[in-house]
Write a protein that holds these residues in place. Structure first.
Motif, PDB file in Angstrom:
ATOM      1  N   MET A   1       0.850  -1.176   0.000  1.00  0.00           N
ATOM      2  CA  MET A   1       0.000   0.000   0.000  1.00  0.00           C
ATOM      3  C   MET A   1       0.897   1.241   0.000  1.00  0.00           C
ATOM      4  SD  MET A   1      -3.038   0.940   2.656  1.00  0.00           S
ATOM      5  CE  MET A   1      -4.374   0.266   1.710  1.00  0.00           C
ATOM      6  N   ARG A   2       0.496   2.248  -0.737  1.00  0.00           N
ATOM      7  CA  ARG A   2       1.282   3.470  -0.902  1.00  0.00           C
ATOM      8  C   ARG A   2       1.521   4.195   0.424  1.00  0.00           C
ATOM      9  NH1 ARG A   2       0.693   8.118  -5.401  1.00  0.00           N
ATOM     10  NH2 ARG A   2       1.950   9.647  -4.306  1.00  0.00           N
ATOM     11  N   GLU A   3       0.506   4.247   1.288  1.00  0.00           N
ATOM     12  CA  GLU A   3       0.642   4.943   2.568  1.00  0.00           C
ATOM     13  C   GLU A   3       1.695   4.281   3.443  1.00  0.00           C
ATOM     14  OE1 GLU A   3      -2.340   3.899   1.385  1.00  0.00           O
ATOM     15  OE2 GLU A   3      -3.445   5.754   0.993  1.00  0.00           O
ATOM     16  N   GLU A   4       1.688   2.963   3.465  1.00  0.00           N
ATOM     17  CA  GLU A   4       2.661   2.226   4.278  1.00  0.00           C
ATOM     18  C   GLU A   4       4.080   2.475   3.788  1.00  0.00           C
ATOM     19  OE1 GLU A   4       1.212  -1.766   3.982  1.00  0.00           O
ATOM     20  OE2 GLU A   4      -0.374  -1.428   5.440  1.00  0.00           O
ATOM     21  N   ALA A   5       4.262   2.526   2.481  1.00  0.00           N
ATOM     22  CA  ALA A   5       5.584   2.791   1.912  1.00  0.00           C
ATOM     23  C   ALA A   5       6.052   4.197   2.273  1.00  0.00           C
ATOM     24  CB  ALA A   5       5.554   2.611   0.397  1.00  0.00           C
ATOM     25  N   ALA A   6       5.150   5.160   2.236  1.00  0.00           N
ATOM     26  CA  ALA A   6       5.505   6.538   2.587  1.00  0.00           C
ATOM     27  C   ALA A   6       5.955   6.624   4.041  1.00  0.00           C
ATOM     28  CB  ALA A   6       4.331   7.471   2.323  1.00  0.00           C
ATOM     29  N   LEU A   7       5.235   5.968   4.937  1.00  0.00           N
ATOM     30  CA  LEU A   7       5.602   5.978   6.354  1.00  0.00           C
ATOM     31  C   LEU A   7       6.945   5.288   6.578  1.00  0.00           C
ATOM     32  CD1 LEU A   7       2.141   5.188   7.989  1.00  0.00           C
ATOM     33  CD2 LEU A   7       3.288   7.408   7.832  1.00  0.00           C
ATOM     34  N   ALA A   8       7.157   4.173   5.898  1.00  0.00           N
ATOM     35  CA  ALA A   8       8.418   3.450   6.027  1.00  0.00           C
ATOM     36  C   ALA A   8       9.582   4.280   5.497  1.00  0.00           C
ATOM     37  CB  ALA A   8       8.345   2.110   5.295  1.00  0.00           C
ATOM     38  N   ASN A   9       9.379   4.950   4.375  1.00  0.00           N
ATOM     39  CA  ASN A   9      10.442   5.774   3.788  1.00  0.00           C
ATOM     40  C   ASN A   9      10.742   6.984   4.655  1.00  0.00           C
ATOM     41  OD1 ASN A   9      10.804   4.050   1.627  1.00  0.00           O
ATOM     42  ND2 ASN A   9       9.353   5.131   0.336  1.00  0.00           N
ATOM     43  N   PHE A  10       9.718   7.591   5.245  1.00  0.00           N
ATOM     44  CA  PHE A  10       9.945   8.703   6.161  1.00  0.00           C
ATOM     45  C   PHE A  10      10.771   8.219   7.355  1.00  0.00           C
ATOM     46  CE2 PHE A  10       8.890  11.078   9.980  1.00  0.00           C
ATOM     47  CZ  PHE A  10       9.256  12.355   9.589  1.00  0.00           C
ATOM     48  N   GLY A  11      10.402   7.086   7.900  1.00  0.00           N
ATOM     49  CA  GLY A  11      11.129   6.523   9.032  1.00  0.00           C
ATOM     50  C   GLY A  11      12.585   6.247   8.696  1.00  0.00           C
ATOM     51  N   LYS A  12      12.830   5.747   7.496  1.00  0.00           N
ATOM     52  CA  LYS A  12      14.206   5.500   7.063  1.00  0.00           C
ATOM     53  C   LYS A  12      14.985   6.807   6.979  1.00  0.00           C
ATOM     54  CE  LYS A  12      13.208   1.317   4.485  1.00  0.00           C
ATOM     55  NZ  LYS A  12      13.047   0.723   3.153  1.00  0.00           N
ATOM     56  N   ASN A  13      14.330   7.869   6.492  1.00  0.00           N
ATOM     57  CA  ASN A  13      14.991   9.175   6.417  1.00  0.00           C
ATOM     58  C   ASN A  13      15.387   9.659   7.807  1.00  0.00           C
ATOM     59  OD1 ASN A  13      14.642   9.186   3.655  1.00  0.00           O
ATOM     60  ND2 ASN A  13      12.969  10.656   3.653  1.00  0.00           N
ATOM     61  N   VAL A  14      14.486   9.533   8.763  1.00  0.00           N
ATOM     62  CA  VAL A  14      14.780   9.946  10.137  1.00  0.00           C
ATOM     63  C   VAL A  14      15.940   9.115  10.681  1.00  0.00           C
ATOM     64  CG1 VAL A  14      13.912  10.028  12.508  1.00  0.00           C
ATOM     65  CG2 VAL A  14      12.452  10.790  10.619  1.00  0.00           C
ATOM     66  N   GLN A  15      15.866   7.822  10.512  1.00  0.00           N
ATOM     67  CA  GLN A  15      16.902   6.929  11.031  1.00  0.00           C
ATOM     68  C   GLN A  15      18.261   7.221  10.400  1.00  0.00           C
ATOM     69  OE1 GLN A  15      16.443   2.722  10.231  1.00  0.00           O
ATOM     70  NE2 GLN A  15      17.406   2.230  12.177  1.00  0.00           N
ATOM     71  N   THR A  16      18.282   7.490   9.109  1.00  0.00           N
ATOM     72  CA  THR A  16      19.538   7.786   8.407  1.00  0.00           C
ATOM     73  C   THR A  16      20.194   9.042   8.961  1.00  0.00           C
ATOM     74  OG1 THR A  16      18.790   6.688   6.387  1.00  0.00           O
ATOM     75  CG2 THR A  16      20.553   8.327   6.152  1.00  0.00           C
ATOM     76  N   VAL A  17      19.409  10.107   9.107  1.00  0.00           N
ATOM     77  CA  VAL A  17      19.961  11.359   9.634  1.00  0.00           C
ATOM     78  C   VAL A  17      20.417  11.170  11.074  1.00  0.00           C
ATOM     79  CG1 VAL A  17      19.436  13.770  10.207  1.00  0.00           C
ATOM     80  CG2 VAL A  17      18.579  12.792   8.073  1.00  0.00           C
ATOM     81  N   ARG A  18      19.596  10.510  11.868  1.00  0.00           N
ATOM     82  CA  ARG A  18      19.945  10.279  13.272  1.00  0.00           C
ATOM     83  C   ARG A  18      21.235   9.472  13.388  1.00  0.00           C
ATOM     84  NH1 ARG A  18      19.603   6.156  16.412  1.00  0.00           N
ATOM     85  NH2 ARG A  18      18.184   4.951  15.111  1.00  0.00           N
ATOM     86  N   SER A  19      21.358   8.430  12.601  1.00  0.00           N
ATOM     87  CA  SER A  19      22.547   7.576  12.644  1.00  0.00           C
ATOM     88  C   SER A  19      23.798   8.331  12.195  1.00  0.00           C
ATOM     89  CB  SER A  19      22.354   6.346  11.763  1.00  0.00           C
ATOM     90  OG  SER A  19      21.331   5.534  12.284  1.00  0.00           O
ATOM     91  N   LEU A  68      13.331  15.667   5.532  1.00  0.00           N
ATOM     92  CA  LEU A  68      12.884  14.362   6.032  1.00  0.00           C
ATOM     93  C   LEU A  68      11.764  13.773   5.166  1.00  0.00           C
ATOM     94  CD1 LEU A  68      12.829  15.020   9.888  1.00  0.00           C
ATOM     95  CD2 LEU A  68      14.603  13.873   8.541  1.00  0.00           C
ATOM     96  N   LEU A  69      11.111  14.641   4.406  1.00  0.00           N
ATOM     97  CA  LEU A  69       9.998  14.205   3.560  1.00  0.00           C
ATOM     98  C   LEU A  69      10.430  13.875   2.128  1.00  0.00           C
ATOM     99  CD1 LEU A  69       7.421  16.820   4.832  1.00  0.00           C
ATOM    100  CD2 LEU A  69       7.363  14.359   5.259  1.00  0.00           C
ATOM    101  N   GLU A  70      11.714  14.082   1.825  1.00  0.00           N
ATOM    102  CA  GLU A  70      12.187  13.813   0.470  1.00  0.00           C
ATOM    103  C   GLU A  70      12.070  12.340   0.114  1.00  0.00           C
ATOM    104  OE1 GLU A  70      16.125  15.344  -0.073  1.00  0.00           O
ATOM    105  OE2 GLU A  70      15.446  17.418   0.121  1.00  0.00           O
ATOM    106  N   ASN A  71      11.614  12.093  -1.086  1.00  0.00           N
ATOM    107  CA  ASN A  71      11.558  10.727  -1.661  1.00  0.00           C
ATOM    108  C   ASN A  71      10.730   9.749  -0.852  1.00  0.00           C
ATOM    109  OD1 ASN A  71      13.364  11.510  -3.792  1.00  0.00           O
ATOM    110  ND2 ASN A  71      15.006  11.381  -2.292  1.00  0.00           N
ATOM    111  N   ILE A  72       9.659  10.239  -0.215  1.00  0.00           N
ATOM    112  CA  ILE A  72       8.843   9.281   0.527  1.00  0.00           C
ATOM    113  C   ILE A  72       7.640   8.814  -0.270  1.00  0.00           C
ATOM    114  CG2 ILE A  72       9.550  10.203   2.770  1.00  0.00           C
ATOM    115  CD1 ILE A  72       6.635  11.289   3.022  1.00  0.00           C
ATOM    116  N   GLY A  73       7.255   9.581  -1.278  1.00  0.00           N
ATOM    117  CA  GLY A  73       6.068   9.227  -2.065  1.00  0.00           C
ATOM    118  C   GLY A  73       6.419   8.305  -3.217  1.00  0.00           C
ATOM    119  N   GLY A  74       5.354   7.724  -3.783  1.00  0.00           N
ATOM    120  CA  GLY A  74       5.496   6.789  -4.869  1.00  0.00           C
ATOM    121  C   GLY A  74       5.947   7.386  -6.133  1.00  0.00           C
TER     122      GLY A  74
END
Length: 74
Positions: A1-19, A68-74
Motif C-alpha cells: 500500500m502506498r501509505e505504508e511505503a511513505a511511512l516506512a520511507n519517512f522513518g528511514k529518512n529519520v533513522q539515516t539522519v539520526r545515525s 525528512l519528507l524527500e523521496n517518501i512518495g510513490g
C-alpha cells in the motif's frame, strides 16, 4: 500500500539522519521532547506522524522538515 511505503520511507529518512549524527533514539527523543518508543515506531514506519511532530524531530536533528519528507512518495 502506498501509505505504508511513505511511512516506512519517512522513518528511514529519520533513522539515516539520526545515525549519521551518531544520536541514539533516546537522545533524539529527549531533544525533540517525544517518547523514545514513539521515535522507534516512527523509524519503523508504524506511525502516521503529525506535521508538528515532524517539525519537532527535524528541529532536534538540525535539518528541515522538508528534507525528512524527500523521496517518501510513490
Amino acid at each position: 500500500m502506498r501509505e505504508e511505503a511513505a511511512l516506512a520511507n519517512f522513518g528511514k529518512n529519520v533513522q539515516t539522519v539520526r545515525s549519521k549524527q551518531k544520536l541514539s533514539q533516546e537522545k533524539l527523543a529527549e531533544v525533540s521532547e517525544l517518547d523514545r518508543t514513539y521515535i522507534s515506531s516512527v523509524e519503523r514506519g508504524q506511525r502516521n506522524i503529525s506535521i508538528l511532530n515532524i517539525i519537532k524531530i527535524a528541529d532536534a536533528l538540525g535539518v528541515t522538515a522538508s528534507s525528512l519528507l524527500e523521496n517518501i512518495g510513490g
